[in-house]
Design a protein around this motif. Structure first.
Motif, PDB file in Angstrom:
ATOM      1  N   GLU A 202      21.618   2.939 -51.123  1.00  0.00           N
ATOM      2  CA  GLU A 202      20.985   2.406 -49.492  1.00  0.00           C
ATOM      3  C   GLU A 202      21.180   2.709 -48.391  1.00  0.00           C
ATOM      4  O   GLU A 202      21.915   2.826 -47.460  1.00  0.00           O
ATOM      5  CB  GLU A 202      19.624   1.913 -49.986  1.00  0.00           C
ATOM      6  CG  GLU A 202      18.616   2.508 -51.042  1.00  0.00           C
ATOM      7  CD  GLU A 202      18.006   3.532 -50.763  1.00  0.00           C
ATOM      8  OE1 GLU A 202      17.815   3.518 -49.194  1.00  0.00           O
ATOM      9  OE2 GLU A 202      17.279   4.057 -51.203  1.00  0.00           O
ATOM     10  N   ALA A 203      22.457   1.641 -48.697  1.00  0.00           N
ATOM     11  CA  ALA A 203      23.834   0.858 -47.557  1.00  0.00           C
ATOM     12  C   ALA A 203      24.285   1.736 -46.622  1.00  0.00           C
ATOM     13  O   ALA A 203      23.952   1.880 -45.722  1.00  0.00           O
ATOM     14  CB  ALA A 203      24.304  -0.300 -48.345  1.00  0.00           C
ATOM     15  N   GLU A 204      24.459   3.232 -48.032  1.00  0.00           N
ATOM     16  CA  GLU A 204      25.642   4.584 -47.016  1.00  0.00           C
ATOM     17  C   GLU A 204      24.929   5.285 -46.239  1.00  0.00           C
ATOM     18  O   GLU A 204      25.199   5.403 -46.126  1.00  0.00           O
ATOM     19  CB  GLU A 204      26.242   4.796 -48.475  1.00  0.00           C
ATOM     20  CG  GLU A 204      27.607   4.500 -48.704  1.00  0.00           C
ATOM     21  CD  GLU A 204      28.602   4.104 -48.404  1.00  0.00           C
ATOM     22  OE1 GLU A 204      28.759   4.856 -47.507  1.00  0.00           O
ATOM     23  OE2 GLU A 204      29.167   3.048 -48.731  1.00  0.00           O
ATOM     24  N   ARG A 205      23.264   5.304 -47.043  1.00  0.00           N
ATOM     25  CA  ARG A 205      22.257   5.883 -45.943  1.00  0.00           C
ATOM     26  C   ARG A 205      21.707   5.651 -45.038  1.00  0.00           C
ATOM     27  O   ARG A 205      21.997   5.964 -43.839  1.00  0.00           O
ATOM     28  CB  ARG A 205      21.297   6.022 -47.080  1.00  0.00           C
ATOM     29  CG  ARG A 205      19.907   7.351 -46.277  1.00  0.00           C
ATOM     30  CD  ARG A 205      18.437   6.885 -47.141  1.00  0.00           C
ATOM     31  NE  ARG A 205      18.047   8.007 -46.544  1.00  0.00           N
ATOM     32  CZ  ARG A 205      17.062   7.638 -45.999  1.00  0.00           C
ATOM     33  NH1 ARG A 205      16.658   6.462 -46.167  1.00  0.00           N
ATOM     34  NH2 ARG A 205      16.186   8.881 -45.495  1.00  0.00           N
ATOM     35  N   ALA A 206      21.901   4.165 -45.051  1.00  0.00           N
ATOM     36  CA  ALA A 206      21.654   3.420 -43.547  1.00  0.00           C
ATOM     37  C   ALA A 206      23.065   3.301 -42.441  1.00  0.00           C
ATOM     38  O   ALA A 206      22.427   3.475 -41.883  1.00  0.00           O
ATOM     39  CB  ALA A 206      21.016   1.486 -43.833  1.00  0.00           C
ATOM     40  N   LYS A 207      24.069   3.598 -43.439  1.00  0.00           N
ATOM     41  CA  LYS A 207      25.023   4.091 -42.660  1.00  0.00           C
ATOM     42  C   LYS A 207      24.977   5.045 -42.135  1.00  0.00           C
ATOM     43  O   LYS A 207      25.813   4.667 -40.248  1.00  0.00           O
ATOM     44  CB  LYS A 207      26.545   3.474 -43.515  1.00  0.00           C
ATOM     45  CG  LYS A 207      27.809   3.468 -42.571  1.00  0.00           C
ATOM     46  CD  LYS A 207      28.883   2.768 -43.698  1.00  0.00           C
ATOM     47  CE  LYS A 207      30.364   2.952 -42.932  1.00  0.00           C
ATOM     48  NZ  LYS A 207      31.396   2.744 -43.704  1.00  0.00           N
ATOM     49  N   PHE A 208      25.148   6.320 -42.719  1.00  0.00           N
ATOM     50  CA  PHE A 208      25.077   7.580 -42.044  1.00  0.00           C
ATOM     51  C   PHE A 208      23.641   7.756 -40.853  1.00  0.00           C
ATOM     52  O   PHE A 208      24.164   8.098 -39.870  1.00  0.00           O
ATOM     53  CB  PHE A 208      24.485   8.374 -42.931  1.00  0.00           C
ATOM     54  CG  PHE A 208      24.476   9.676 -43.064  1.00  0.00           C
ATOM     55  CD1 PHE A 208      25.209  10.536 -42.699  1.00  0.00           C
ATOM     56  CD2 PHE A 208      23.121  10.115 -42.556  1.00  0.00           C
ATOM     57  CE1 PHE A 208      25.499  11.829 -42.630  1.00  0.00           C
ATOM     58  CE2 PHE A 208      23.166  11.402 -42.243  1.00  0.00           C
ATOM     59  CZ  PHE A 208      23.816  12.432 -41.907  1.00  0.00           C
ATOM     60  N   LEU A 209      22.351   6.834 -41.137  1.00  0.00           N
ATOM     61  CA  LEU A 209      21.764   6.618 -39.663  1.00  0.00           C
ATOM     62  C   LEU A 209      21.661   6.414 -38.731  1.00  0.00           C
ATOM     63  O   LEU A 209      21.904   6.822 -37.365  1.00  0.00           O
ATOM     64  CB  LEU A 209      20.403   5.992 -40.800  1.00  0.00           C
ATOM     65  CG  LEU A 209      19.423   6.707 -41.491  1.00  0.00           C
ATOM     66  CD1 LEU A 209      18.030   6.607 -42.050  1.00  0.00           C
ATOM     67  CD2 LEU A 209      19.374   8.879 -41.144  1.00  0.00           C
ATOM     68  N   VAL A 210      22.380   5.482 -39.219  1.00  0.00           N
ATOM     69  CA  VAL A 210      23.459   4.646 -37.976  1.00  0.00           C
ATOM     70  C   VAL A 210      24.251   5.244 -37.031  1.00  0.00           C
ATOM     71  O   VAL A 210      24.261   5.443 -36.046  1.00  0.00           O
ATOM     72  CB  VAL A 210      23.721   2.606 -38.057  1.00  0.00           C
ATOM     73  CG1 VAL A 210      24.892   2.294 -37.070  1.00  0.00           C
ATOM     74  CG2 VAL A 210      22.653   1.766 -39.041  1.00  0.00           C
ATOM     75  N   GLU A 211      25.124   5.931 -37.740  1.00  0.00           N
ATOM     76  CA  GLU A 211      25.910   6.343 -37.535  1.00  0.00           C
ATOM     77  C   GLU A 211      26.128   7.780 -36.495  1.00  0.00           C
ATOM     78  O   GLU A 211      26.272   8.459 -35.301  1.00  0.00           O
ATOM     79  CB  GLU A 211      27.150   6.859 -38.359  1.00  0.00           C
ATOM     80  CG  GLU A 211      28.821   6.076 -39.317  1.00  0.00           C
ATOM     81  CD  GLU A 211      29.077   5.693 -37.947  1.00  0.00           C
ATOM     82  OE1 GLU A 211      29.402   6.418 -37.327  1.00  0.00           O
ATOM     83  OE2 GLU A 211      29.326   4.527 -37.840  1.00  0.00           O
ATOM     84  N   GLN A 212      24.720   8.975 -37.310  1.00  0.00           N
ATOM     85  CA  GLN A 212      24.193   9.641 -36.643  1.00  0.00           C
ATOM     86  C   GLN A 212      23.493   9.486 -35.512  1.00  0.00           C
ATOM     87  O   GLN A 212      23.138  10.297 -33.869  1.00  0.00           O
ATOM     88  CB  GLN A 212      22.866   9.937 -37.329  1.00  0.00           C
ATOM     89  CG  GLN A 212      22.311  11.591 -36.741  1.00  0.00           C
ATOM     90  CD  GLN A 212      21.326  12.179 -37.625  1.00  0.00           C
ATOM     91  OE1 GLN A 212      21.707  11.303 -39.339  1.00  0.00           O
ATOM     92  NE2 GLN A 212      21.582  13.224 -38.359  1.00  0.00           N
ATOM     93  N   ALA A 213      22.721   7.651 -35.361  1.00  0.00           N
ATOM     94  CA  ALA A 213      21.703   7.210 -34.392  1.00  0.00           C
ATOM     95  C   ALA A 213      23.210   8.009 -32.727  1.00  0.00           C
ATOM     96  O   ALA A 213      22.815   7.845 -32.018  1.00  0.00           O
ATOM     97  CB  ALA A 213      21.088   6.457 -34.292  1.00  0.00           C
ATOM     98  N   LEU A 214      24.058   6.527 -33.246  1.00  0.00           N
ATOM     99  CA  LEU A 214      25.062   6.585 -32.555  1.00  0.00           C
ATOM    100  C   LEU A 214      25.576   7.961 -31.705  1.00  0.00           C
ATOM    101  O   LEU A 214      26.293   7.684 -30.512  1.00  0.00           O
ATOM    102  CB  LEU A 214      26.540   5.514 -32.613  1.00  0.00           C
ATOM    103  CG  LEU A 214      25.313   4.653 -33.394  1.00  0.00           C
ATOM    104  CD1 LEU A 214      27.376   3.955 -34.089  1.00  0.00           C
ATOM    105  CD2 LEU A 214      25.665   3.584 -32.134  1.00  0.00           C
ATOM    106  N   GLN A 215      25.951   9.153 -32.221  1.00  0.00           N
ATOM    107  CA  GLN A 215      26.472  10.196 -32.550  1.00  0.00           C
ATOM    108  C   GLN A 215      25.134  10.520 -31.614  1.00  0.00           C
ATOM    109  O   GLN A 215      25.649  11.196 -30.548  1.00  0.00           O
ATOM    110  CB  GLN A 215      26.760  11.195 -33.306  1.00  0.00           C
ATOM    111  CG  GLN A 215      28.141  10.418 -34.451  1.00  0.00           C
ATOM    112  CD  GLN A 215      29.522  10.477 -33.552  1.00  0.00           C
ATOM    113  OE1 GLN A 215      29.185  11.534 -31.810  1.00  0.00           O
ATOM    114  NE2 GLN A 215      30.055   9.807 -33.687  1.00  0.00           N
TER     115      GLN A 215
END
Length: 302
Positions: A202-215
């Motif tokens: 779940e932490a990795e998924r949240a991190k991916f979503l944050v990175e995707q939002a930043l991009q």
């Protein structure tokens, strides 16, 4: 005839009485020989216990051997390597319950069969191995936590074997191999590991979503800056050269004409609908500019 049969019967009875002592002596002799011999099968060794002198030091190998009936009796040990599996439950350094199974290949020390029988007995494996294996396993496992037991299994197995060999020598037992066949933890530990893995995912998924939002944010900013720059350039071009709009109008008219020409239907449109109004003053200026450019290019090439 009856008299002859009676005579034959009397002769047989006399012969039986004469042979009876011989048969008794032969039976006693066979019993004495049988009681004086004993055999040692392959993979076995024996020592003798005497009622007069006690345990003998000599070790008898495979084959037939002599003994004194009633005074001596053989004690036979199987000296081949035998396997056994011992299950133990203990605790790790971080107080986790560990279920471990140890497979041990063992055999007695042939030169010390006398001491084994004197101090342990025939069933030395059942009396000695479970106690020393549990002792060594609990002492060794208590030095590692759960993660180390999983990652350093070879080192744990080597340390258990080394300590177990030292303890078994005190009881005149040789260990040919010691290995861990099963290493498990409690249900609570497995549930904690699954929960940890789920939290990490779940932490990795949240991190991916944050990175995707930043991009996405960066791409939106770059797109907006590009559109703003494009609008600025178009505005500047329109201020300096109004003919740019007419050029775009002509390009749009060409695209419309291509679409209509590829259609099977017949369509009649006026020049204003096609955005090609030749009577427009701007069109006259564009045509005059085009003629001047063509005239100058002809002069240059001529």
């Amino acid at each position: 005839i009856i008299q002859s049969l009676r005579q034959m019967q009397e002769q047989f009875m006399q012969l039986g009485k004469a042979l009876l002592p011989l048969a008794v002596c032969a039976g006693m002799g066979i019993s004495a020989v049988k009681a004086s011999l004993y055999s040692v099968d392959g993979g076995h060794n024996a020592i003798k216990f005497s009622r007069l002198t006690g345990l003998g030091k000599k070790v008898y190998r495979e084959g037939w051997h002599l003994r004194l009936p009633w005074f001596e009796r053989p004690i036979i040990y199987e000296t081949r390597t035998k396997p056994t599996v011992i299950v133990s439950s203990t605790g790790s350094k971080d107080l986790q319950t560990v279920d471990i199974s140890i497979r041990v290949l063992y055999r007695p020390d042939v030169a010390n069969l006398q001491n084994i029988y004197r101090y342990v007995g025939l069933n030395f494996d059942q009396r000695v191995l479970p106690s020393i294996v549990n002792e060594v396993v609990k002492t060794t496992i208590a030095q590692y936590n759960a993660a180390q037991l999983l990652n350093q299994r070879e080192q744990v197995s080597y340390e258990i074997r080394r300590n177990l060999e030292d303890r078994a020598k005190d009881f005149f037992i040789y260990l040919d191999d010691v290995s861990i066949t099963h290493l498990g933890f409690s249900k609570e530990f497995h549930a904690a590991i699954e929960s940890k893995q789920s939290a990490l995912q779940e932490a990795e998924r949240a991190k991916f979503l944050v990175e995707q939002a930043l991009q996405d944010k960066k791409s939106a900013i770059i797109r907006a800056e590009g559109e703003s720059r494009s609008a600025e350039l178009i505005g500047t071009a329109l201020e300096n050269k109004p003919a740019y709009i007419e050029l775009k109008r002509i390009e749009a008219a060409q695209k419309i004409a291509q679409v209509l020409s590829s259609s099977n239907n017949r369509v009649y449109l006026n020049s204003s609908t096609l955005m090609v109004n030749l009577a427009d003053p701007m069109t006259d200026r564009l045509l005059s500019v085009g003629k001047e450019v063509a005239k100058k290019s002809n002069q240059l090439f001529s």
